[in-house]
Design a protein around this motif. Structure first.
Motif, PDB file in Angstrom:
ATOM      1  N   CYS A 119      14.591  52.555  65.146  1.00 24.65           N
ATOM      2  CA  CYS A 119      15.996  52.619  64.751  1.00 24.65           C
ATOM      3  C   CYS A 119      16.142  51.774  63.488  1.00 24.65           C
ATOM      4  O   CYS A 119      16.623  52.247  62.468  1.00 24.65           O
ATOM      5  CB  CYS A 119      16.879  52.071  65.874  1.00 24.65           C
TER       6      CYS A 119
ATOM      7  N   ARG B  40      10.914  57.365  59.755  1.00 24.21           N
ATOM      8  CA  ARG B  40      12.299  56.929  59.656  1.00 24.21           C
ATOM      9  C   ARG B  40      12.380  55.423  59.937  1.00 24.21           C
ATOM     10  O   ARG B  40      11.474  54.832  60.532  1.00 24.21           O
ATOM     11  CB  ARG B  40      13.214  57.668  60.631  1.00 24.21           C
TER      12      ARG B  40
ATOM     13  N   LYS C 257      22.227  49.228  58.612  1.00 24.14           N
ATOM     14  CA  LYS C 257      22.570  49.748  59.930  1.00 24.14           C
ATOM     15  C   LYS C 257      24.082  49.786  60.175  1.00 24.14           C
ATOM     16  O   LYS C 257      24.761  48.774  60.030  1.00 24.14           O
ATOM     17  CB  LYS C 257      21.946  48.868  61.020  1.00 24.14           C
TER      18      LYS C 257
ATOM     19  N   HIS D  10      19.514  59.580  69.773  1.00 25.09           N
ATOM     20  CA  HIS D  10      20.930  59.206  69.768  1.00 25.09           C
ATOM     21  C   HIS D  10      21.745  60.132  70.656  1.00 25.09           C
ATOM     22  O   HIS D  10      22.795  59.753  71.159  1.00 25.09           O
ATOM     23  CB  HIS D  10      21.478  59.181  68.332  1.00 25.09           C
TER      24      HIS D  10
ATOM     25  N   GLU E 214      13.319  58.272  67.800  1.00 25.52           N
ATOM     26  CA  GLU E 214      13.118  56.833  67.613  1.00 25.52           C
ATOM     27  C   GLU E 214      11.906  56.353  68.403  1.00 25.52           C
ATOM     28  O   GLU E 214      11.779  56.624  69.605  1.00 25.52           O
ATOM     29  CB  GLU E 214      14.390  56.058  67.998  1.00 25.52           C
TER      30      GLU E 214
ATOM     31  N   ASP F  93      18.809  49.814  69.629  1.00 29.98           N
ATOM     32  CA  ASP F  93      18.469  51.077  70.292  1.00 29.98           C
ATOM     33  C   ASP F  93      17.137  51.091  71.054  1.00 29.98           C
ATOM     34  O   ASP F  93      16.510  52.161  71.186  1.00 29.98           O
ATOM     35  CB  ASP F  93      18.507  52.234  69.282  1.00 29.98           C
TER      36      ASP F  93
ATOM     37  N   GLN G  15      16.630  53.725  74.038  1.00 33.03           N
ATOM     38  CA  GLN G  15      16.369  55.141  73.738  1.00 33.03           C
ATOM     39  C   GLN G  15      15.063  55.340  72.973  1.00 33.03           C
ATOM     40  O   GLN G  15      14.732  56.465  72.607  1.00 33.03           O
ATOM     41  CB  GLN G  15      17.540  55.743  72.949  1.00 33.03           C
TER      42      GLN G  15
HETATM   43 MN    MN Z   1      19.346  54.189  66.327  1.00 33.01          MN
END
Ligand code: MN
Ligand code: PEP
Length: 333
Positions: free
Chosen positions: A103, A127, A132, A272, A298, A309, A312
């Motif tokens: 993230c 990524r 943020k 997400h 992610e 994050d 996730q």
């Molecule tokens: Mn994220």
């Protein structure tokens, strides 16, 4: 409005036709396919005489397009758009893009470890958030310019193109060597930002807003495209509903629906969309099965310790298995 030209139309005739349209204060978008040339009229076409146009020798048909999005409209560009990513990879058409990474960029060690791992598993891009968009001002806000530097280091080492989010057009100079600029869900309708990105030639990964319709999503793409940047990749990342078990509700039907409406590639972000690492795998497989042009997932080398994050995020091992499973699905469909 679109005019489909006859196959016999010469370049000179096409040029003259476009000049004639432009002289009426209307923009043109020319699509030259293998079998047909489509000239899309963009702007206020109320004064254009469609009957007169249809009567021209070179014109096969004229159709009025009622959709408010024009450049993004599949009727203007019947084939899928294929977005070139710095000459290293593409998004759209027959390729399946796999964008992976944390993230947030947290440290040199973290981003390099994740970058090496996702590359080895077959990711096509890396990524990582440097700027943020956090709900709380007290939460980690990203390493900002230093985060971009670390992403560039990971790019130099692995060769993976990088994707990172912009929140303020004033930061654009920092994105010079970034391969794909992400516009996050919260900024999908930041029209001034979209206009500035329309002046660049960078591929833009546009995420669907938290509660936006597909029409609004496409109109945001249109903002970027109408400025001259046609390199837009759409990303479905779930929308807000009454459901609370998942972070968002993944609208997978958006994928085939958007593919009807637009020629732009559409990828899915199952991270997400669900907010739960254990749901990422089934939703990533579903994205591959429903025809998405790729996924963005992610991945963190230590999800429990992630600054953003973690719940996730997949471990590199879990990601590796998901990539293999997605490829099995892709082989079948
Ligand atoms: Mn994220
Ligand atoms: C992200 O991709 O890190 C992100 C913030 O996503 P979204 O804008 O979809 O919430």
């Amino acid at each position: 409005m679109i005019a489909v030209l006859k196959r016999s139309t010469t370049q000179q005739q096409l040029d003259n036709f476009c000049e004639w349209i432009k002289s009426q204060g209307v923009g043109v978008h020319v699509y030259t396919g293998e079998y047909q040339t489509v000239v899309g009229l963009i702007g206020d076409v109320t004064k254009v005489d469609a009957d007169m146009m249809a009567g021209l020798d070179i014109v096969e048909s004229v159709t009025r397009i009622s959709d408010p999005f024009k450049s993004a409209n599949r009727k203007f560009h019947p084939d899928d758009s294929i977005i070139d990513i710095s000459g290293k990879t593409t998004v759209g058409g027959d390729t399946f893009a796999i964008i992976a990474g944390p993230c947030s960029v947290e440290s040199e060690e973290q981003i390099l470890e994740v970058a090496r791992a996702v590359k080895a598993s077959g990711a096509t891009m890396l990524r990582g958030g440097a700027f943020k968009p956090r709900t709380s001002p007290y939460d980690f806000q990203g390493l900002r310019a230093d985060g971009i530097e670390l992403l560039l280091e990971a790019k130099r080492e692995t060769g993976l193109p990088i994707v990172t989010e912009i929140m303020n057009a004033a930061h654009l100079p920092l994105f010079e060597d970034v391969d794909v600029i992400q516009v996050g869900a919260r900024n999908m309708q930041n029209f001034e930002l979209l206009k500035e990105l329309g002046k660049t030639k960078k591929p833009i990964l546009l995420k669907r807003g938290l509660a936006n319709t597909l029409k609004e999503f496409l109109m945001s793409a249109e903002y970027i495209m109408s400025g001259g940047n046609e390199n837009v990749i759409l990303c479905e990342r779930g929308v807000r509903t009454f459901e609370t078990y998942t972070r968002n509700t993944l609208d997978l039907s958006a994928v085939p629906m958007l593919q009807e409406l637009t020629h732009l590639p559409i990828i899915v972000d199952p991270s997400h969309a669900t907010g739960l690492s254990r749901l990422v795998r089934p939703m990533a497989l579903a994205a591959a099965a429903c025809g998405a042009d790729g996924v963005m997932i992610e991945v963190h080398n230590n999800p429990q310790a992630a600054l953003c994050d973690g719940p996730q995020s997949l471990t590199p091992e879990q990601f590796d298995e998901v990539v293999k499973s997605m490829h099995r699905i892709l082989d079948v469909i």
